[in-house]
Design a protein around this motif. Structure first.
Motif, PDB file in Angstrom:
ATOM      1  N   VAL A 161       0.837  -1.203   0.000  1.00  0.00           N
ATOM      2  CA  VAL A 161       0.000   0.000   0.000  1.00  0.00           C
ATOM      3  C   VAL A 161       0.872   1.253   0.000  1.00  0.00           C
ATOM      4  O   VAL A 161       0.609   2.208  -0.749  1.00  0.00           O
ATOM      5  CB  VAL A 161      -0.948  -0.013   1.214  1.00  0.00           C
ATOM      6  N   ALA A 162       1.916   1.263   0.822  1.00  0.00           N
ATOM      7  CA  ALA A 162       2.789   2.435   0.886  1.00  0.00           C
ATOM      8  C   ALA A 162       3.504   2.660  -0.441  1.00  0.00           C
ATOM      9  O   ALA A 162       3.664   3.806  -0.882  1.00  0.00           O
ATOM     10  CB  ALA A 162       3.809   2.255   2.019  1.00  0.00           C
ATOM     11  N   SER A 163       3.927   1.582  -1.091  1.00  0.00           N
ATOM     12  CA  SER A 163       4.614   1.720  -2.378  1.00  0.00           C
ATOM     13  C   SER A 163       3.686   2.304  -3.433  1.00  0.00           C
ATOM     14  O   SER A 163       4.071   3.207  -4.191  1.00  0.00           O
ATOM     15  CB  SER A 163       5.153   0.369  -2.834  1.00  0.00           C
ATOM     16  N   ARG A 164       2.453   1.797  -3.484  1.00  0.00           N
ATOM     17  CA  ARG A 164       1.523   2.335  -4.477  1.00  0.00           C
ATOM     18  C   ARG A 164       1.146   3.773  -4.138  1.00  0.00           C
ATOM     19  O   ARG A 164       0.996   4.614  -5.040  1.00  0.00           O
ATOM     20  CB  ARG A 164       0.269   1.464  -4.557  1.00  0.00           C
ATOM     21  N   ARG A 165       0.985   4.072  -2.857  1.00  0.00           N
ATOM     22  CA  ARG A 165       0.656   5.448  -2.474  1.00  0.00           C
ATOM     23  C   ARG A 165       1.785   6.386  -2.870  1.00  0.00           C
ATOM     24  O   ARG A 165       1.543   7.508  -3.348  1.00  0.00           O
ATOM     25  CB  ARG A 165       0.411   5.530  -0.972  1.00  0.00           C
ATOM     26  N   ALA A 166       3.018   5.932  -2.692  1.00  0.00           N
ATOM     27  CA  ALA A 166       4.151   6.765  -3.088  1.00  0.00           C
ATOM     28  C   ALA A 166       4.135   7.024  -4.587  1.00  0.00           C
ATOM     29  O   ALA A 166       4.420   8.141  -5.041  1.00  0.00           O
ATOM     30  CB  ALA A 166       5.460   6.083  -2.679  1.00  0.00           C
ATOM     31  N   GLY A 167       3.780   6.005  -5.372  1.00  0.00           N
ATOM     32  CA  GLY A 167       3.703   6.198  -6.813  1.00  0.00           C
ATOM     33  C   GLY A 167       2.611   7.174  -7.201  1.00  0.00           C
ATOM     34  O   GLY A 167       2.810   8.039  -8.077  1.00  0.00           O
ATOM     35  N   LEU A 168       1.433   7.061  -6.562  1.00  0.00           N
ATOM     36  CA  LEU A 168       0.331   7.978  -6.863  1.00  0.00           C
ATOM     37  C   LEU A 168       0.684   9.414  -6.476  1.00  0.00           C
ATOM     38  O   LEU A 168       0.379  10.362  -7.210  1.00  0.00           O
ATOM     39  CB  LEU A 168      -0.936   7.530  -6.127  1.00  0.00           C
ATOM     40  N   LEU A 169       1.321   9.582  -5.319  1.00  0.00           N
ATOM     41  CA  LEU A 169       1.706  10.929  -4.899  1.00  0.00           C
ATOM     42  C   LEU A 169       2.769  11.511  -5.816  1.00  0.00           C
ATOM     43  O   LEU A 169       2.787  12.730  -6.063  1.00  0.00           O
ATOM     44  CB  LEU A 169       2.207  10.886  -3.454  1.00  0.00           C
ATOM     45  N   ASN A 170       3.646  10.677  -6.325  1.00  0.00           N
ATOM     46  CA  ASN A 170       4.655  11.158  -7.268  1.00  0.00           C
ATOM     47  C   ASN A 170       3.999  11.653  -8.557  1.00  0.00           C
ATOM     48  O   ASN A 170       4.359  12.706  -9.097  1.00  0.00           O
ATOM     49  CB  ASN A 170       5.653  10.050  -7.567  1.00  0.00           C
ATOM     50  N   GLU A 171       3.004  10.889  -9.036  1.00  0.00           N
ATOM     51  CA  GLU A 171       2.283  11.325 -10.232  1.00  0.00           C
ATOM     52  C   GLU A 171       1.517  12.619  -9.956  1.00  0.00           C
ATOM     53  O   GLU A 171       1.478  13.529 -10.804  1.00  0.00           O
ATOM     54  CB  GLU A 171       1.318  10.229 -10.682  1.00  0.00           C
ATOM     55  N   ARG A 172       0.918  12.700  -8.774  1.00  0.00           N
ATOM     56  CA  ARG A 172       0.178  13.911  -8.433  1.00  0.00           C
ATOM     57  C   ARG A 172       1.119  15.113  -8.354  1.00  0.00           C
ATOM     58  O   ARG A 172       0.787  16.208  -8.823  1.00  0.00           O
ATOM     59  CB  ARG A 172      -0.533  13.709  -7.094  1.00  0.00           C
ATOM     60  N   ARG A 173       2.297  14.891  -7.769  1.00  0.00           N
ATOM     61  CA  ARG A 173       3.266  15.989  -7.671  1.00  0.00           C
ATOM     62  C   ARG A 173       3.689  16.481  -9.049  1.00  0.00           C
ATOM     63  O   ARG A 173       3.779  17.686  -9.297  1.00  0.00           O
ATOM     64  CB  ARG A 173       4.485  15.500  -6.876  1.00  0.00           C
ATOM     65  N   GLN A 174       3.926  15.554  -9.969  1.00  0.00           N
ATOM     66  CA  GLN A 174       4.316  15.953 -11.320  1.00  0.00           C
ATOM     67  C   GLN A 174       3.211  16.761 -12.001  1.00  0.00           C
ATOM     68  O   GLN A 174       3.481  17.759 -12.683  1.00  0.00           O
ATOM     69  CB  GLN A 174       4.643  14.704 -12.134  1.00  0.00           C
ATOM     70  N   THR A 175       1.960  16.335 -11.805  1.00  0.00           N
ATOM     71  CA  THR A 175       0.839  17.078 -12.396  1.00  0.00           C
ATOM     72  C   THR A 175       0.752  18.478 -11.805  1.00  0.00           C
ATOM     73  O   THR A 175       0.539  19.472 -12.525  1.00  0.00           O
ATOM     74  CB  THR A 175      -0.479  16.317 -12.162  1.00  0.00           C
ATOM     75  N   GLN A 176       0.906  18.584 -10.466  1.00  0.00           N
ATOM     76  CA  GLN A 176       0.828  19.895  -9.824  1.00  0.00           C
ATOM     77  C   GLN A 176       1.995  20.779 -10.245  1.00  0.00           C
ATOM     78  O   GLN A 176       1.834  22.016 -10.343  1.00  0.00           O
ATOM     79  CB  GLN A 176       0.802  19.721  -8.303  1.00  0.00           C
ATOM     80  N   GLU A 177       3.145  20.195 -10.470  1.00  0.00           N
ATOM     81  CA  GLU A 177       4.275  20.994 -10.964  1.00  0.00           C
ATOM     82  C   GLU A 177       3.955  21.577 -12.339  1.00  0.00           C
ATOM     83  O   GLU A 177       4.299  22.734 -12.630  1.00  0.00           O
ATOM     84  CB  GLU A 177       5.530  20.130 -11.023  1.00  0.00           C
TER      85      GLU A 177
END
Length: 458
Positions: A161-177
């Motif tokens: 769960v933590a690994s997938r959450r980290a991946g989703l947050l990374n994608e979200r961060r890239q979109t927000q950037e």
């Protein structure tokens, strides 16, 4: 009398070195896994480890199983002690006369032998009690083995769960950037107000913090897996950990089915029954102690040239104490054991009821989140189609992508809770809901498991 003491001092530094040398590349571990049907065509050492493989590694290494096996060894030794018969005693009693007749030696030589005989079946009751306690200790290995498995499973789910959450947050961060970059250009062109850019930057900073925290969660959960397996953290540094979050058991277990499975699978129930049987035997032993043991005595005297042989019989007279205290204590312990079994049974029933209900509700929430995510995916696909034909701007597409990321995060949270609920149900019945995984648990109470093997190798 031929057994001699052999000193085995504990050396903390040597024990630490042995622990730090543990790894998932140990040939003994490979043989242990092959023995338990977990071998496959992949070359050793394996690069990827799933729940069954990590569970076997934990069975091989985890120290709590060593403790449980040692406790069983103590109980087995107590069976030998309980079966021991009392030894006879031999005594020499020389006598000296202060006024012997003239020319007669003042010394008289004597030899006495005492043979104790237990009555009323005390030895049999004592052995029965020890055997029941030994069986309870043996069954307790199964309880400890399940606790080890559950710890491995929970930490592996947390890691997935933590690994997938980290991946989703990374994608979200890239979109927000990307959004912040667009807004910066818009602010330079005078197309937006400054507060819009400030708000986007705050959201980006929040996501960056969450992303870093999720990375720490991944590292902590990986270390948790190492602890649950009985390995140093370095042993998992270059290992790929696998857990399929999408594979989850349906809500097909009823309360009646779960109770029936728990009755057959839970070793703590069998332990409680064995302990109650031991209390029964202990009460029988105390009742038998009302009846005194018999001592047969024999003696020989050489008295001034005369050989004298004596035969005696000694029995304790139960005039003041008929072992009322021992019988009362044993009876009270039997009552306590029965109450503990009832308490355990009631707790199991409540645990099963909560687990079955929890799994059903978690699956319903997971299904609702999955439907929301599907709807969000269709909406994003429609927005993307509009963007491709130029009907909307990139900023609108990125906003839709953020909404899709929020839906994916919500789905992940419900998926993690569904796995937690499934684990709680498995803990309640003490059996994986995936029947294919059962073959890895066929030897929770065995005698020659991995810890003993790798200690022998060391």
């Amino acid at each position: 009398g031929c057994i001699r003491f052999e000193a085995k001092p504990l050396e903390p530094m040597a024990a630490m070195d042995r622990f730090e040398s543990r790894s998932l590349t140990d040939p003994g571990l490979a043989a242990f896994m092959e023995q338990h049907g977990a071998g496959d065509s992949r070359p050793w050492p394996r690069r990827s480890w799933d729940l069954p493989a990590l569970t076997l590694a934990a069975f091989y290494y985890h120290p709590s199983l060593d403790v449980a096996r040692a406790q069983w060894g103590i109980a087995e030794a107590e069976v030998i002690t309980a079966g021991a018969r009392p030894n006879p005693t031999v005594g020499i009693g020389p006598e000296f006369s202060f006024n012997p007749e003239s020319g007669v030696s003042p010394w008289v030589a004597g030899l006495n032998v005492d043979i104790p005989i237990e009555t009323a079946g005390k030895r049999g009751y004592r052995m029965d009690k020890a055997r029941h306690l030994s069986e309870a200790a043996r069954l307790n290995i199964g309880s400890v083995a399940w606790q080890v498995l559950a710890h491995v499973r929970n930490t592996l789910v947390a890691f997935a769960v933590a690994s997938r959450r980290a991946g989703l947050l990374n994608e979200r961060r890239q979109t927000q950037e990307q959004i912040v970059e667009l807004l910066e250009r818009g602010l330079e062109a005078g197309a937006i107000a400054p507060f819009e850019l400030s708000a986007a930057r705050v959201e980006l900073a929040r996501t960056q913090v969450q992303s870093r925290e999720s990375e720490r969660d991944v590292a902590r959960s990986r270390n948790g897996i190492a602890e649950a397996t009985g390995l140093p953290a370095e042993a998992l540094a270059d290992v790929q950990l696998e857990y399929d979050l999408e594979q989850i058991a349906p809500a097909g277990v009823t309360v009646a089915d779960a109770r029936r499975q728990a009755l057959h699978n839970r070793t703590d129930v069998a332990v409680a029954l064995a302990e109650y049987a031991a209390c029964q035997s202990a009460l029988q032993l105390e009742i038998a102690r009302q009846y005194p043991d018999v001592h047969i005595g024999s003696g020989y005297q050489y008295d001034q040239g005369q050989d004298k042989w004596m035969l005696g019989l000694a029995v304790e007279l139960p005039l003041f104490d008929q072992n009322q205290g021992g019988i009362a204590e044993a009876g009270a312990r039997r009552v306590e054991a029965a109450a503990r079994f009832t308490e355990l049974q009631a707790g199991i029933i409540s645990e099963i009821d909560r687990a079955v209900t929890g799994q059903r509700l978690a699956l319903e929430q997971m299904q609702a989140a999955a439907e929301l995510f599907d709807a969000q995916q269709r909406q994003f696909a429609a927005v993307n189609a509009q963007f491709q034909v130029g009907e909307i701007e990139l900023r609108d597409l990125l906003a839709a992508r953020l909404e899709l990321a929020d839906a994916a995060s919500a789905q992940l949270e419900t998926l993690g809770k569904a796995h937690e609920a499934q684990g709680a149900l498995e803990d309640a019945v003490r059996r994986p809901l995936d029947a294919a995984a059962w073959k890895y648990l066929e030897q929770p109470q065995g005698t020659g498991t991995g810890s003993e093997q790798h200690e022998t190798q060391e």
